[in-house]
Write a protein that holds these residues in place. Structure first.
Motif, PDB file in Angstrom:
ATOM      1  N   ALA A   1      11.356 -15.025   5.239  1.00 28.52           N
ATOM      2  CA  ALA A   1      12.256 -16.268   5.816  1.00 28.52           C
ATOM      3  C   ALA A   1      13.277 -16.552   4.956  1.00 28.52           C
ATOM      4  O   ALA A   1      12.830 -16.766   3.650  1.00 28.52           O
ATOM      5  CB  ALA A   1      11.152 -17.341   6.383  1.00 28.52           C
ATOM      6  N   SER A   2      14.193 -17.196   5.454  1.00 32.73           N
ATOM      7  CA  SER A   2      15.288 -17.684   4.277  1.00 32.73           C
ATOM      8  C   SER A   2      15.524 -19.118   4.686  1.00 32.73           C
ATOM      9  O   SER A   2      15.251 -19.810   6.062  1.00 32.73           O
ATOM     10  CB  SER A   2      16.451 -16.988   4.146  1.00 32.73           C
ATOM     11  N   VAL A   3      16.509 -19.813   3.919  1.00 37.92           N
ATOM     12  CA  VAL A   3      16.953 -21.258   4.418  1.00 37.92           C
ATOM     13  C   VAL A   3      18.361 -21.141   4.346  1.00 37.92           C
ATOM     14  O   VAL A   3      19.108 -20.232   3.877  1.00 37.92           O
ATOM     15  CB  VAL A   3      16.623 -22.108   3.174  1.00 37.92           C
ATOM     16  N   MET A   4      18.872 -21.747   5.264  1.00 39.20           N
ATOM     17  CA  MET A   4      20.527 -21.883   5.552  1.00 39.20           C
ATOM     18  C   MET A   4      20.910 -23.412   5.601  1.00 39.20           C
ATOM     19  O   MET A   4      20.421 -24.006   6.478  1.00 39.20           O
ATOM     20  CB  MET A   4      20.907 -21.252   6.829  1.00 39.20           C
ATOM     21  N   SER A   5      22.071 -23.741   4.550  1.00 34.64           N
ATOM     22  CA  SER A   5      22.309 -25.130   4.802  1.00 34.64           C
ATOM     23  C   SER A   5      23.852 -24.961   5.266  1.00 34.64           C
ATOM     24  O   SER A   5      24.573 -24.154   4.876  1.00 34.64           O
ATOM     25  CB  SER A   5      22.301 -25.323   3.287  1.00 34.64           C
ATOM     26  N   PHE A   6      24.114 -26.094   6.002  1.00 33.53           N
ATOM     27  CA  PHE A   6      25.665 -26.275   6.582  1.00 33.53           C
ATOM     28  C   PHE A   6      25.700 -27.684   6.774  1.00 33.53           C
ATOM     29  O   PHE A   6      25.006 -28.424   6.658  1.00 33.53           O
ATOM     30  CB  PHE A   6      25.755 -25.174   7.838  1.00 33.53           C
ATOM     31  N   GLU A   7      27.089 -27.769   6.898  1.00 28.90           N
ATOM     32  CA  GLU A   7      27.523 -29.116   7.379  1.00 28.90           C
ATOM     33  C   GLU A   7      28.081 -29.479   8.575  1.00 28.90           C
ATOM     34  O   GLU A   7      28.892 -28.334   9.162  1.00 28.90           O
ATOM     35  CB  GLU A   7      28.464 -29.808   6.210  1.00 28.90           C
ATOM     36  N   HIS A   8      27.834 -30.487   9.354  1.00 32.79           N
ATOM     37  CA  HIS A   8      28.650 -30.655  10.556  1.00 32.79           C
ATOM     38  C   HIS A   8      28.740 -32.128  10.925  1.00 32.79           C
ATOM     39  O   HIS A   8      27.549 -32.871  10.570  1.00 32.79           O
ATOM     40  CB  HIS A   8      27.932 -30.081  11.721  1.00 32.79           C
ATOM     41  N   GLY A   9      29.661 -32.524  11.149  1.00 35.31           N
ATOM     42  CA  GLY A   9      29.937 -34.068  11.600  1.00 35.31           C
ATOM     43  C   GLY A   9      29.439 -35.170  10.592  1.00 35.31           C
ATOM     44  O   GLY A   9      28.890 -36.105  10.868  1.00 35.31           O
ATOM     45  N   GLY A  10      29.611 -34.689   9.285  1.00 36.22           N
ATOM     46  CA  GLY A  10      29.386 -35.549   8.267  1.00 36.22           C
ATOM     47  C   GLY A  10      27.807 -35.430   7.666  1.00 36.22           C
ATOM     48  O   GLY A  10      27.532 -36.296   6.743  1.00 36.22           O
ATOM     49  N   LEU A  11      27.126 -34.483   8.362  1.00 34.95           N
ATOM     50  CA  LEU A  11      25.467 -34.587   7.968  1.00 34.95           C
ATOM     51  C   LEU A  11      25.558 -33.115   7.355  1.00 34.95           C
ATOM     52  O   LEU A  11      26.134 -32.184   7.506  1.00 34.95           O
ATOM     53  CB  LEU A  11      24.949 -34.567   9.455  1.00 34.95           C
ATOM     54  N   SER A  12      24.316 -32.930   6.407  1.00 34.27           N
ATOM     55  CA  SER A  12      23.975 -32.019   5.880  1.00 34.27           C
ATOM     56  C   SER A  12      22.799 -31.228   6.432  1.00 34.27           C
ATOM     57  O   SER A  12      21.666 -32.151   6.508  1.00 34.27           O
ATOM     58  CB  SER A  12      23.536 -31.970   4.440  1.00 34.27           C
ATOM     59  N   PHE A  13      22.848 -30.070   7.147  1.00 34.95           N
ATOM     60  CA  PHE A  13      21.820 -29.515   7.789  1.00 34.95           C
ATOM     61  C   PHE A  13      21.082 -28.461   6.825  1.00 34.95           C
ATOM     62  O   PHE A  13      21.963 -27.717   6.270  1.00 34.95           O
ATOM     63  CB  PHE A  13      22.167 -28.875   8.807  1.00 34.95           C
ATOM     64  N   ASN A  14      19.820 -28.331   6.809  1.00 36.65           N
ATOM     65  CA  ASN A  14      19.100 -27.427   6.193  1.00 36.65           C
ATOM     66  C   ASN A  14      18.058 -26.614   7.394  1.00 36.65           C
ATOM     67  O   ASN A  14      17.209 -27.247   7.967  1.00 36.65           O
ATOM     68  CB  ASN A  14      18.086 -27.859   5.030  1.00 36.65           C
ATOM     69  N   LEU A  15      18.490 -25.593   7.824  1.00 37.52           N
ATOM     70  CA  LEU A  15      17.898 -24.808   8.919  1.00 37.52           C
ATOM     71  C   LEU A  15      16.877 -23.729   8.194  1.00 37.52           C
ATOM     72  O   LEU A  15      17.362 -22.865   7.376  1.00 37.52           O
ATOM     73  CB  LEU A  15      18.744 -24.311   9.564  1.00 37.52           C
ATOM     74  N   LEU A  16      15.705 -23.857   8.132  1.00 29.91           N
ATOM     75  CA  LEU A  16      14.663 -23.085   7.570  1.00 29.91           C
ATOM     76  C   LEU A  16      14.367 -21.993   8.559  1.00 29.91           C
ATOM     77  O   LEU A  16      14.035 -22.155   9.683  1.00 29.91           O
ATOM     78  CB  LEU A  16      13.348 -23.697   7.349  1.00 29.91           C
ATOM     79  N   ASP A  17      14.631 -20.732   8.274  1.00 29.19           N
ATOM     80  CA  ASP A  17      14.179 -19.531   9.187  1.00 29.19           C
ATOM     81  C   ASP A  17      12.669 -19.320   9.245  1.00 29.19           C
ATOM     82  O   ASP A  17      12.231 -19.067   8.352  1.00 29.19           O
ATOM     83  CB  ASP A  17      14.989 -18.504   8.778  1.00 29.19           C
ATOM     84  N   THR A  18      12.415 -19.090  10.424  1.00 30.84           N
ATOM     85  CA  THR A  18      10.963 -18.673  10.642  1.00 30.84           C
ATOM     86  C   THR A  18      10.800 -17.400  11.347  1.00 30.84           C
ATOM     87  O   THR A  18      11.470 -17.077  12.482  1.00 30.84           O
ATOM     88  CB  THR A  18      10.257 -19.771  11.675  1.00 30.84           C
ATOM     89  N   PRO A  19      10.454 -16.225  10.477  1.00 29.15           N
ATOM     90  CA  PRO A  19      10.507 -14.919  11.003  1.00 29.15           C
ATOM     91  C   PRO A  19       9.709 -14.997  12.559  1.00 29.15           C
ATOM     92  O   PRO A  19       8.746 -15.354  12.718  1.00 29.15           O
ATOM     93  CB  PRO A  19       9.471 -14.193  10.096  1.00 29.15           C
ATOM     94  N   GLY A  20      10.456 -14.434  13.388  1.00 30.12           N
ATOM     95  CA  GLY A  20      10.212 -14.570  14.728  1.00 30.12           C
ATOM     96  C   GLY A  20       9.662 -13.245  15.482  1.00 30.12           C
ATOM     97  O   GLY A  20       9.248 -13.186  16.462  1.00 30.12           O
ATOM     98  N   HIS A  21       9.741 -12.087  14.816  1.00 37.54           N
ATOM     99  CA  HIS A  21       9.270 -10.848  15.168  1.00 37.54           C
ATOM    100  C   HIS A  21       7.785 -11.009  15.780  1.00 37.54           C
ATOM    101  O   HIS A  21       7.155 -11.970  15.399  1.00 37.54           O
ATOM    102  CB  HIS A  21       9.594  -9.771  14.361  1.00 37.54           C
ATOM    103  N   GLU A  22       7.291 -10.133  16.628  1.00 35.29           N
ATOM    104  CA  GLU A  22       5.928 -10.299  17.024  1.00 35.29           C
ATOM    105  C   GLU A  22       4.815 -10.253  15.863  1.00 35.29           C
ATOM    106  O   GLU A  22       3.942 -11.032  15.762  1.00 35.29           O
ATOM    107  CB  GLU A  22       5.574  -9.157  17.836  1.00 35.29           C
ATOM    108  N   ASP A  23       5.346  -9.492  14.880  1.00 37.86           N
ATOM    109  CA  ASP A  23       4.397  -9.516  13.599  1.00 37.86           C
ATOM    110  C   ASP A  23       4.698 -10.444  12.794  1.00 37.86           C
ATOM    111  O   ASP A  23       5.190 -10.101  11.588  1.00 37.86           O
ATOM    112  CB  ASP A  23       4.510  -8.049  13.069  1.00 37.86           C
ATOM    113  N   PHE A  24       4.767 -11.871  13.156  1.00 39.66           N
ATOM    114  CA  PHE A  24       5.262 -12.992  11.938  1.00 39.66           C
ATOM    115  C   PHE A  24       3.952 -13.166  11.180  1.00 39.66           C
ATOM    116  O   PHE A  24       2.894 -12.481  11.310  1.00 39.66           O
ATOM    117  CB  PHE A  24       5.520 -14.106  12.665  1.00 39.66           C
ATOM    118  N   SER A  25       4.221 -14.066  10.043  1.00 40.58           N
ATOM    119  CA  SER A  25       3.012 -14.235   9.006  1.00 40.58           C
ATOM    120  C   SER A  25       2.930 -15.635   9.034  1.00 40.58           C
ATOM    121  O   SER A  25       3.175 -16.520   9.658  1.00 40.58           O
ATOM    122  CB  SER A  25       3.699 -13.592   7.960  1.00 40.58           C
TER     123      SER A  25
END
Ligand code: G4P
Length: 527
Positions: free
Chosen positions: A70-94
């Motif tokens: 899983a990884s982390v993605m940071s981006f900005e929008h509308g003056g806010l800082s978003f950190n989106l943390l990815d959650t592995p979503g395949h059936e075989d998640f951990s």
């Protein structure tokens, strides 16, 4: 210099929870597009492939075409800082998927409009509930025929015991999709005007306005008026407090693929989702606005770069302003660590983190000193709670092909368990060890790593157990009786905590019934 309070107020750290195929990847791409973090849709996938091509630390990842990490993605929008943390979503998640949810302040639950709540949505939701994480719901794929809207909302309320409050409402669905009605702003957003990156502005349109009929057609307008009246009757106004306490979910409708309704969703997250929250810790709660730095490790990843045997600890900052080069106390060992090369994870790249604020996620390279659940502070002896181990959902017995190598294998399995890849259980009756994981694929990951990193061959055989529960009671005699009654199902985890290995859910239910004063826990705090 940004004031700490301003930086905290502007941060939104969240994850997407969903069942495979509901549209998480597509939605992630569209969210990143808004932040300008990627130039074109498709980049998330493309990047995954690039990374796979570059790294060979885990051939399974390549062979199966699955991103195990899983990884982390940071981006900005509308003056806010978003950190989106990815959650592995395949059936075989951990277990990492679960643990990532301990590092977010809110989550977006993506549902396929034709399918509603699915098994993995539900599991991930339960993990969010452990910490009362506020949930924003996005009902995706409304450009295809889906289920009745009321039916979907009803299912969320009933199966998750979560109140819902729609903030947008679809005008038609599938081939008849005309748009969505923004229930807060009383605006119509038209679907047909969405082309590529062009997004139509909402048109101010009170429901009773006769122009609505011309805009979406008389039938659709009539239906919308009727449905909105019902919705407003059932859910008079959105209650921010109930949402932030995790009891009520605002619902948005859209199509990630067609980039429709995504802007409304993102604005909704910005407006409603909480900035970094207080974190429960021992012996005291930590507030993000405290001046001194503190945070915890929620995930450790080995060998991200095949040329180095380093590990990256994913660290969530909980308070204070972090500056690169700071010396932080590693509370578990009492030692000071200089954090010289922390990295931020951007959509396309990583960059050196010069400064970070509460809610931010940094990667800290280390040689194994940092474990999941570890706290780093500017000196205070506090430990964050709520970064638990989760009861495994698949259990296998370890088979050692070369008995001369038993000791090395033991070390390898202990290392991997410490890293949080798997859990290790030693049966009290001396039988061979049991390895437990949350997702099936982890067994291949483990076997692969044992072979490549320890030059050992190990196999995993069926074990007669389906799940495990940590058992606890202050009454030592009671525990003794329980162990005697279940000798072949008892084990210790790597910290020596007592574990009941259940043959199936019936056996677990039976044990709970027979020993009502014993606590059977599906999670265990890290130590
Ligand atoms: P996931 O990460 O949750 O597993 O889902 P993903 O985004 O990969 O989407 C799964 C499939 O659903 C993809 O189709 C994707 O194009 C489709 N999809 C996502 N959002 C929408 C939507 O809003 N409307 C419609 N109609 N489809 C949507 P696929 O054919 O499996 O993959 P691909 O070949 O299109 O990439």
């Amino acid at each position: 210099m940004t004031a700490l309070s301003d930086a905290v107020a502007l941060r939104r750290t969240f994850a997407i929870i969903s069942h495979p195929d509901a549209g998480k990847t597509t939605l992630t791409e569209k969210l990143l597009l808004f932040g300008g973090a990627i130039q074109m849709a498709g980049a998330v996938r493309a990047r995954g492939e690039q990374r796979r091509a570059r790294s060979d630390w885990m051939s399974i990842e390549r062979e199966r075409g699955i991103s195990v990490t899983a990884s982390v993605m940071s981006f900005e929008h509308g003056g806010l800082s978003f950190n989106l943390l990815d959650t592995p979503g395949h059936e075989d998640f951990s277990e990492d998927t679960y643990r990532t949810l301990t590092a977010v302040d809110s989550a977006v639950m993506v549902l396929d409009a034709a399918k509603g709540i699915e098994t993995q949505t539900r599991k991930l939701f339960e993990v969010c509930r452990l910490r009362d994480v506020p949930i924003v719901t996005f009902i995706n794929k409304v450009d295809r025929e889906g289920r009745e809207t009321f039916d979907l909302l009803d299912e969320i309320e009933k199966t998750l015991a979560l109140d819902v409050c729609p903030l947008t409402w679809p005008i038609g669905m599938g081939r008849d999709l005309k748009g969505v009605y923004d229930l807060t702003a009383d605006q119509v957003v038209l679907f047909e005007q969405t082309r590529g990156d062009h997004l139509p502005e909402g048109i101010d349109m009170p429901l009773e306005d006769p122009r609505l009929d011309g805009l979406v057609g008389a039938d659709a307008a009539a239906r919308l008026r009727e449905e909105v009246e019902l919705v407003r009757g059932a859910c008079p106004s959105f209650d921010l407090e109930a949402f932030r306490a995790g009891h009520l979910s605002p619902v948005f409708f859209g199509s990630a693929l067609r980039n429709f309704g995504v802007r409304e969703l993102l604005n909704g997250i910005g407006r409603l989702a909480p900035p970094p929250r207080q974190q429960s810790a021992d012996p005291r709660v930590i507030d993000p606005l405290e001046e001194t730095v503190s945070g915890f490790v929620f995930k450790v990843q080995a060998n991200m770069d095949p040329n180095h045997r380093d590990r990256i600890a994913f660290f969530r900052l909980c308070s204070g302003r972090f500056k690169r080069g700071m010396k932080l106390k590693h509370v578990r060992s009492g030692k000071l660590m200089a954090i010289g090369n922390p990295v931020f994870f951007l959509a396309r790249d990583r960059e050196l983190a010069e400064e970070a604020f509460p809610g931010d996620i940094m990667g800290i390279p280390n040689h194994g000193a940092l474990r999941i659940g570890d706290t780093l502070t500017e000196g205070e002896d506090v430990r964050f709670n709520g970064i638990p181990s989760f009861a495994p959902e698949v259990l296998r017995r370890v088979r050692l092909d070369d008995p001369m190598k038993a000791k090395q294998l033991r070390k390898a399995l202990e290392d991997l368990a410490e890293e949080g890849v798997s859990q290790l259980f030693k049966p009290l009756n001396g039988a061979s060890w049991i390895v437990g994981v949350v997702g099936q694929l982890q067994f291949e990951v483990i076997a692969n790593r044992i072979e490549s990193e320890y030059s050992l061959k190990a196999g995993f055989e069926e074990a007669p157990f389906e799940t495990a529960r940590w058992v606890h009671s202050e009454d030592k005699l009671l525990i003794k009786r329980f162990v005697e009654a279940n000798t072949s199902s008892m084990a210790e985890d790597r910290d020596g905590a007592l574990v009941f290995l259940a043959r199936n859910s019936w056996a677990l239910g039976r044990a709970q019934q027979d020993f009502p004063d014993i606590v059977f826990s599906a999670t265990r705090e890290q130590h």
